[in-house]
Design a protein around this motif. Sequence first.
Motif, PDB file in Angstrom:
ATOM      1  N   ALA A 202      16.532  15.541 -32.750  1.00 45.17           N
ATOM      2  CA  ALA A 202      15.828  15.240 -31.498  1.00 45.17           C
ATOM      3  C   ALA A 202      14.558  14.439 -31.758  1.00 45.17           C
ATOM      4  CB  ALA A 202      15.503  16.535 -30.757  1.00 45.17           C
ATOM      5  N   THR A 203      13.822  14.798 -32.823  1.00 46.33           N
ATOM      6  CA  THR A 203      12.594  14.072 -33.155  1.00 46.33           C
ATOM      7  C   THR A 203      12.898  12.623 -33.533  1.00 46.33           C
ATOM      8  OG1 THR A 203      11.585  16.118 -33.951  1.00 46.33           O
ATOM      9  CG2 THR A 203      10.557  14.063 -34.631  1.00 46.33           C
ATOM     10  N   SER A 204      13.954  12.422 -34.317  1.00 48.05           N
ATOM     11  CA  SER A 204      14.300  11.053 -34.720  1.00 48.05           C
ATOM     12  C   SER A 204      14.685  10.209 -33.515  1.00 48.05           C
ATOM     13  CB  SER A 204      15.449  11.082 -35.735  1.00 48.05           C
ATOM     14  OG  SER A 204      16.637  11.574 -35.142  1.00 48.05           O
ATOM     15  N   TYR A 205      15.393  10.811 -32.561  1.00 47.13           N
ATOM     16  CA  TYR A 205      15.760  10.073 -31.351  1.00 47.13           C
ATOM     17  C   TYR A 205      14.512   9.643 -30.575  1.00 47.13           C
ATOM     18  CZ  TYR A 205      20.624  11.596 -31.965  1.00 47.13           C
ATOM     19  OH  TYR A 205      21.887  11.806 -32.445  1.00 47.13           O
ATOM     20  N   CYS A 206      13.600  10.603 -30.358  1.00 48.88           N
ATOM     21  CA  CYS A 206      12.405  10.315 -29.557  1.00 48.88           C
ATOM     22  C   CYS A 206      11.522   9.266 -30.225  1.00 48.88           C
ATOM     23  CB  CYS A 206      11.612  11.600 -29.312  1.00 48.88           C
ATOM     24  SG  CYS A 206      12.457  12.803 -28.260  1.00 48.88           S
ATOM     25  N   ARG A 207      11.328   9.385 -31.538  1.00 51.42           N
ATOM     26  CA  ARG A 207      10.482   8.413 -32.243  1.00 51.42           C
ATOM     27  C   ARG A 207      11.141   7.031 -32.274  1.00 51.42           C
ATOM     28  NH1 ARG A 207       6.080  10.235 -34.920  1.00 51.42           N
ATOM     29  NH2 ARG A 207       5.830  12.488 -35.169  1.00 51.42           N
ATOM     30  N   SER A 208      12.455   7.001 -32.468  1.00 49.54           N
ATOM     31  CA  SER A 208      13.161   5.719 -32.529  1.00 49.54           C
ATOM     32  C   SER A 208      13.100   5.010 -31.190  1.00 49.54           C
ATOM     33  CB  SER A 208      14.621   5.952 -32.938  1.00 49.54           C
ATOM     34  OG  SER A 208      14.706   6.540 -34.214  1.00 49.54           O
ATOM     35  N   VAL A 209      13.265   5.761 -30.101  1.00 47.37           N
ATOM     36  CA  VAL A 209      13.233   5.149 -28.782  1.00 47.37           C
ATOM     37  C   VAL A 209      11.832   4.633 -28.466  1.00 47.37           C
ATOM     38  CG1 VAL A 209      13.353   5.672 -26.321  1.00 47.37           C
ATOM     39  CG2 VAL A 209      15.205   6.360 -27.828  1.00 47.37           C
ATOM     40  N   GLN A 210      10.793   5.375 -28.872  1.00 47.41           N
ATOM     41  CA  GLN A 210       9.436   4.867 -28.678  1.00 47.41           C
ATOM     42  C   GLN A 210       9.228   3.555 -29.428  1.00 47.41           C
ATOM     43  OE1 GLN A 210       6.275   7.706 -29.540  1.00 47.41           O
ATOM     44  NE2 GLN A 210       5.839   7.735 -27.355  1.00 47.41           N
ATOM     45  N   LEU A 211       9.695   3.505 -30.666  1.00 44.25           N
ATOM     46  CA  LEU A 211       9.588   2.275 -31.453  1.00 44.25           C
ATOM     47  C   LEU A 211      10.340   1.143 -30.773  1.00 44.25           C
ATOM     48  CD1 LEU A 211       8.844   0.735 -34.064  1.00 44.25           C
ATOM     49  CD2 LEU A 211      10.978   1.601 -35.029  1.00 44.25           C
ATOM     50  N   LEU A 212      11.528   1.453 -30.248  1.00 43.58           N
ATOM     51  CA  LEU A 212      12.303   0.439 -29.540  1.00 43.58           C
ATOM     52  C   LEU A 212      11.538  -0.065 -28.317  1.00 43.58           C
ATOM     53  CD1 LEU A 212      14.969  -1.110 -29.132  1.00 43.58           C
ATOM     54  CD2 LEU A 212      15.810   0.864 -27.845  1.00 43.58           C
TER      55      LEU A 212
ATOM     56  N   GLY B  56      10.180   7.998 -22.833  1.00 47.36           N
ATOM     57  CA  GLY B  56       9.463   7.363 -23.934  1.00 47.36           C
ATOM     58  C   GLY B  56       9.673   5.865 -23.975  1.00 47.36           C
ATOM     59  N   PHE B  57      10.879   5.410 -23.637  1.00 47.24           N
ATOM     60  CA  PHE B  57      11.156   3.971 -23.660  1.00 47.24           C
ATOM     61  C   PHE B  57      10.366   3.248 -22.581  1.00 47.24           C
ATOM     62  CE2 PHE B  57      13.574   0.325 -22.093  1.00 47.24           C
ATOM     63  CZ  PHE B  57      13.689  -0.425 -23.253  1.00 47.24           C
ATOM     64  N   PHE B  58      10.499   3.684 -21.329  1.00 49.15           N
ATOM     65  CA  PHE B  58       9.865   2.959 -20.224  1.00 49.15           C
ATOM     66  C   PHE B  58       8.340   3.080 -20.249  1.00 49.15           C
ATOM     67  CE2 PHE B  58      14.153   3.212 -18.436  1.00 49.15           C
ATOM     68  CZ  PHE B  58      14.304   1.921 -17.970  1.00 49.15           C
ATOM     69  N   SER B  59       7.814   4.146 -20.832  1.00 47.00           N
ATOM     70  CA  SER B  59       6.356   4.291 -20.891  1.00 47.00           C
ATOM     71  C   SER B  59       5.733   3.475 -22.013  1.00 47.00           C
ATOM     72  CB  SER B  59       5.978   5.769 -21.055  1.00 47.00           C
ATOM     73  OG  SER B  59       6.468   6.288 -22.282  1.00 47.00           O
ATOM     74  N   THR B  60       6.541   2.980 -22.948  1.00 45.34           N
ATOM     75  CA  THR B  60       6.004   2.213 -24.076  1.00 45.34           C
ATOM     76  C   THR B  60       6.318   0.725 -24.002  1.00 45.34           C
ATOM     77  OG1 THR B  60       7.969   2.831 -25.375  1.00 45.34           O
ATOM     78  CG2 THR B  60       5.977   4.148 -25.691  1.00 45.34           C
ATOM     79  N   VAL B  61       7.114   0.311 -23.017  1.00 43.50           N
ATOM     80  CA  VAL B  61       7.365  -1.128 -22.838  1.00 43.50           C
ATOM     81  C   VAL B  61       6.160  -1.720 -22.109  1.00 43.50           C
ATOM     82  CG1 VAL B  61       8.867  -2.877 -21.839  1.00 43.50           C
ATOM     83  CG2 VAL B  61       9.863  -0.796 -22.778  1.00 43.50           C
ATOM     84  N   LYS B  62       5.275  -2.335 -22.880  1.00 43.81           N
ATOM     85  CA  LYS B  62       4.042  -2.903 -22.324  1.00 43.81           C
ATOM     86  C   LYS B  62       3.925  -4.355 -22.766  1.00 43.81           C
ATOM     87  CE  LYS B  62       1.862   1.628 -22.888  1.00 43.81           C
ATOM     88  NZ  LYS B  62       0.811   2.387 -23.605  1.00 43.81           N
TER      89      LYS B  62
END
Length: 495
Positions: A138-148, A22-28
């Motif tokens: 798990a959901t909070s981790y995934c959403r937080s990392v996407q936001l990051l 999620g992190f590397f796919s959202t760093v744009k």
Amino acid sequence: MEAVKRWRSEWRYPTTLLCIYGFFSTVKPMEPFIILYMTGPDKNLTTEEVNNQILPVWTYSYLAVLVPVFLLTDWLRYKPVVVFQCVMLFITTAMLLWTRSVPALQAMEFFYSLVTACDVAYFSYIYSVVDQKRYRKATSYCRSVQLLGYTVGSVLGQLLVSFHLMSNNNIMVLTLVLTAIALLVSCLLPMPRQSMFFHRRQNTKSNGDGTTDVAEHASTSMKSLEEIKEEKMDKSIESVEDTIRAKEEEGPKDEDLKESVGSQSCGQVLLQLWRDFRQCYSSRQLLYWSVWWAMATCGYNQTTNYVQVLWDHVQPSQNFSIYNGGVEAVSSLLSAGAAYSVGFTEVRWEKWGELTLGGFSGLGAAALFLMTFIGNIWVCYVGYIIFKCMYMLLITIAMYQIAADLTMERYALVFGMNNFGSLALQTIITAVVVDSGGLGLAIIPQFTIYASYFSLIAVVFSLRGLFTVWTAQRNQTETTPPDKNEPPDSIEHRL
């Protein structure tokens, strides 16, 4: 070695991999400057071509592929669709880097619609590989990392563009490298053994009378006696399927029998989806919240899709320094804070929720009007931050209210249907207002319509909220028993 195997079998392993993906796919880094990139010397497109011909393709394609991708995601058990999403993201970035013509970039928008449609796989995967008690964490981790990831990408893009550390094309090459890392990580994800609809995980126990009870992994709220009977019937069908599969593994495969069982299972799933759909939306409160969700998400998507065109109109990027990346980073962080604060707010949302939807939607509409008619880029930036924070706050409340009494299967169904409704509305608005085949309006009339659209939402839900509050107050007054310590004369006088 034993410790490594044990760690890989726990919920932390797939959650960690999904967070890295999620992190590397959202760093744009280039996303906040995408309009600058397409209308600049790299692509040399006009604002009208981007606004009225290229961007609308995403809306039409997203609507067309959403339902098929939703069903395929569950049938294929998530991981293949997560990998497919990253492949499509890589293709999208590559086409944006190496193509220049309008038809090619329209095809790029189609591939990007597949990327966004596959988001359902990202958010559903984790529920199939972790225990229910770990869902929230798990959901909070995934959403937080996407936001990051979005925040890091926006800040990085702002630094690279402002200080001219990289050319636009080199920034796109950097994005390709980050996407390749995400693709590698997605291939390492473990394959789930069950899904929410086609491959349910169920436990059975005998009752001694030849029947079995079905113990669902998810909660069983909102279930009627008729549904329980249907579940037992589904379980009987699945038992037959398991027997057939076992025989196929032991002896020669019967392809005709296998195909018959597969079509029957698909039919059962579709029938159950229809029954769940009717049951969920029979709740008036859920229906009202879902209507707001669909309408507001439609307006939010339209605003975020075209806001860079508005910013470029107010202050042309070719002549002035722009801070789109910084604005996106600030808006993401403040939106996260607004959404996070909902969990610490003690409010009876069933009573005050609709009035809250109307009031804050009105603030969002006011911010859009300021962005449209005040020709100052800083007012536009501040208005966008306010608008995004208001939407993220309200959509978090709506998600919480809708999901409160739903099983995980119905949670996914309702969320998917609400998004489909928002896309249907967005397609209509795009075809009429934006598309060159329709009115093909310029950006200022477009945002005037978007602001008026949110004003309509604010008025409708404010009136509905006032009615809900008045009804609740009246019912409370009628059901409040008289005070036993009050003298009889006072009670008679009050009546």
